[in-house]
Design an enzyme around this catalytic site. Structure first.
Site, PDB file in Angstrom:
ATOM      1  N   HIS A 139       0.653  -1.705  -0.457  1.00  8.77           N
ATOM      2  CA  HIS A 139      -0.079   0.205   0.695  1.00  8.77           C
ATOM      3  C   HIS A 139       0.882   1.427  -0.389  1.00  8.77           C
ATOM      4  CE1 HIS A 139      -3.375  -1.937   0.130  1.00  8.77           C
ATOM      5  NE2 HIS A 139      -3.701  -2.805   1.110  1.00  8.77           N
TER       6      HIS A 139
ATOM      7  N   ASP B 289      -2.725 -10.882  -1.787  1.00 14.14           N
ATOM      8  CA  ASP B 289      -2.835 -10.400  -0.542  1.00 14.14           C
ATOM      9  C   ASP B 289      -4.245  -9.446  -0.261  1.00 14.14           C
ATOM     10  OD1 ASP B 289      -1.813  -9.060   2.182  1.00 14.14           O
ATOM     11  OD2 ASP B 289      -3.620  -7.509   1.121  1.00 14.14           O
TER      12      ASP B 289
ATOM     13  N   HIS C 184      -6.366  -7.407   0.393  1.00 11.81           N
ATOM     14  CA  HIS C 184      -6.479  -5.665  -1.039  1.00 11.81           C
ATOM     15  C   HIS C 184      -5.535  -6.103  -1.473  1.00 11.81           C
ATOM     16  CE1 HIS C 184      -6.796  -6.290   4.122  1.00 11.81           C
ATOM     17  NE2 HIS C 184      -7.818  -5.591   3.672  1.00 11.81           N
TER      18      HIS C 184
ATOM     19  N   ASP D 166      -4.747 -12.867   3.727  1.00  7.45           N
ATOM     20  CA  ASP D 166      -5.254 -12.477   3.970  1.00  7.45           C
ATOM     21  C   ASP D 166      -6.734 -12.353   3.680  1.00  7.45           C
ATOM     22  OD1 ASP D 166      -3.956 -10.388   2.695  1.00  7.45           O
ATOM     23  OD2 ASP D 166      -4.801  -8.153   4.144  1.00  7.45           O
TER      24      ASP D 166
HETATM   25 ZN    ZN Z   1      -4.149  -7.153   2.530  1.00 10.05          ZN
END
Ligand code: ZN
Length: 301
Positions: free
Chosen positions: A121, A157, A159, A239
Site C-alpha cells: 500500500h 493479498d 487488499h 489475509d
Molecule cells: Zn491485505
C-alpha cells in the site's frame, strides 16, 4: 527448488501490541519453519538507489525523522510507527532487494522474505495501510537496475496493492497481476484501471476457493505465459484466508495451497526465479497453517 528464507529479528521491533499488524504475526507465520532445513539469511539495509527510485527523498527523510524524534505515532489512521520503524522498514525493503540479487546471481531458485512492515500500500510520498516502504516495488526496481526487462508481480493479498500499481502504471516492463476483495479497502483495483500490463481481478466477498481456482488455474497461467517474464515477485498476503478478521473472501487452506502451487509451478515451467515477500495476514492460527503450507510447497515443488 533451491530455496532460502530471509529473516531477521529487526522485523519484530516495529510493533504495537493489539494492533492487527503486530510482531506476533510473523512469529506465528514462521512457527513451522524449524521443521524445514532452509538456509535462513540475514537481510541488508536497502540501497538508496533502489529506495529513491520508488519513494521521494522528502518522504524517506520524514519517516526517518518521525521515528527518531516524534515516536511513537501514526502516519495515517492505520499506520503506526515507533522508534524502530524506520530501521525495520529499511531492512524489509533491503531483504527483498537482497533476495532479487541472490536470484539473479543464480544462488537460489526461490527466496521467501519473511518481513515486516508489509509494503504494497505504500505510495511514493506516503505510508498507508500498515505499509512504510513498498518492498515488492523496490525489489522490482532492483531487478530493472540489474538489466531484467520483464518482471511479473503477482499479488494475492486480500487488499489491492495500490502503491505497487501506481509505481509501475506506465512501465510496461513490469506486469502487475492482483486479485483482491472489491469493493474494499483501499478503494483502487477496479477493472477500469487495467491496461496492457496491469491486470486487476476484483473479487466479490464470499467468493471462496471456486473463484480463486478459476482465476489462478486459468487467467493467471495464461497471463504469465503470454508475458514471458524473467522473474516473478509475489506479494504474499495471507489475509485472503477465511479466518482472517480483515477480509471476507472465504478462501480455505486448500485454496491457499492451490494458489501457491499454481504460482510455483508457473515459475518452474518457465524456468525462472521467484521471490515471495510477506504482506498481510492477521489471524495467527491461519498464518501458522499458511506458513506451513508455503514451506511444504517450497520443499516439494
Ligand atoms: Zn491485505
Amino acid at each position: 527448488m533451491k530455496t532460502a528464507i530471509i529473516y531477521d529479528d529487526v522485523f519484530l521491533k516495529h510493533d504495537l501490541p493489539k494492533h492487527p499488524e503486530n510482531s506476533l504475526r510473523l512469529k506465528y507465520f514462521l512457527k513451522s519453519l524449524p521443521q524445514f532445513d532452509f538456509p535462513i539469511l540475514k537481510p541488508k539495509p536497502v540501497s538508496f538507489e533502489s529506495l529513491e527510485a520508488v519513494h521521494s527523498k522528502n518522504y524517506i527523510d520524514s519517516v526517518r525523522l518521525s521515528c527518531r524524534e516524534y515516536s511513537p505515532g501514526f502516519f495515517d489512521p492505520d499506520t503506526y510507527y515507533n522508534s524502530y520503524t524506520y530501521n525495520s522498514a529499511v531492512f524489509a525493503a533491503g531483504a527483498v532487494e537482497k533476495g532479487v540479487e541472490l536470484l539473479l546471481n543464480n544462488k537460489y531458485e526461490t527466496v521467501f522474505c519473511a518481513v515486516r512492515p508489509p509494503g504494497h500500500h505504500a505510495e511514493r510520498d506516503r505510508a498507508m495501510g500498515f505499509c512504510i516502504f513498498n518492498n515488492v516495488a523496490i525489489g522490482a526496481v532492483r531487478a530493472l537496475l540489474l538489466g531484467i526487462k520483464k518482471i511479473f508481480i503477482v499479488d494475492f493479498d486480500a487488499h489491492h496493492g495500490n502503491g505497487t500499481q501506481h509505481t509501475f502504471y506506465i512501465n510496461p516492463k513490469v506486469f502487475y497481476f492482483s486479485t483482491h476483495q472489491y469493493p474494499f479497502y483501499p478503494g483502487t483495483g477496479s477493472k477500469e484501471e487495467n491496461n496492457e500490463h496491469i491486470l486487476n481481478i476484483p473479487i466479490q466477498e464470499g467468493s471462496g476457493d471456486t473463484k480463486y481456482k478459476e482465476v489462478y488455474g486459468e487467467i493467471y497461467r495464461k497471463s504469465i505465459e503470454t508475458f514471458k517474464p524473467e522473474i516473478i515477485l509475489v506479494s504474499a498476503g495471507y489475509d485472503l484466508h477465511k479466518d482472517d478478521p480483515l477480509s471476507n473472501l472465504e478462501v480455505t487452506d486448500k485454496g491457499v495451497r492451490f494458489i501457491l502451487e499454481q504460482i510455483l509451478l508457473s515459475a518452474k515451467e518457465l524456468s525462472i526465479p521467484i521471490l515471495f515477500t510477506l504482506e498481510g495476514g492477521y489471524n495467527f492460527h491461519a498464518l501458522e497453517r499458511c506458513g506451513k503450507i508455503t514451506f511444504q510447497l517450497l520443499k516439494s515443488i
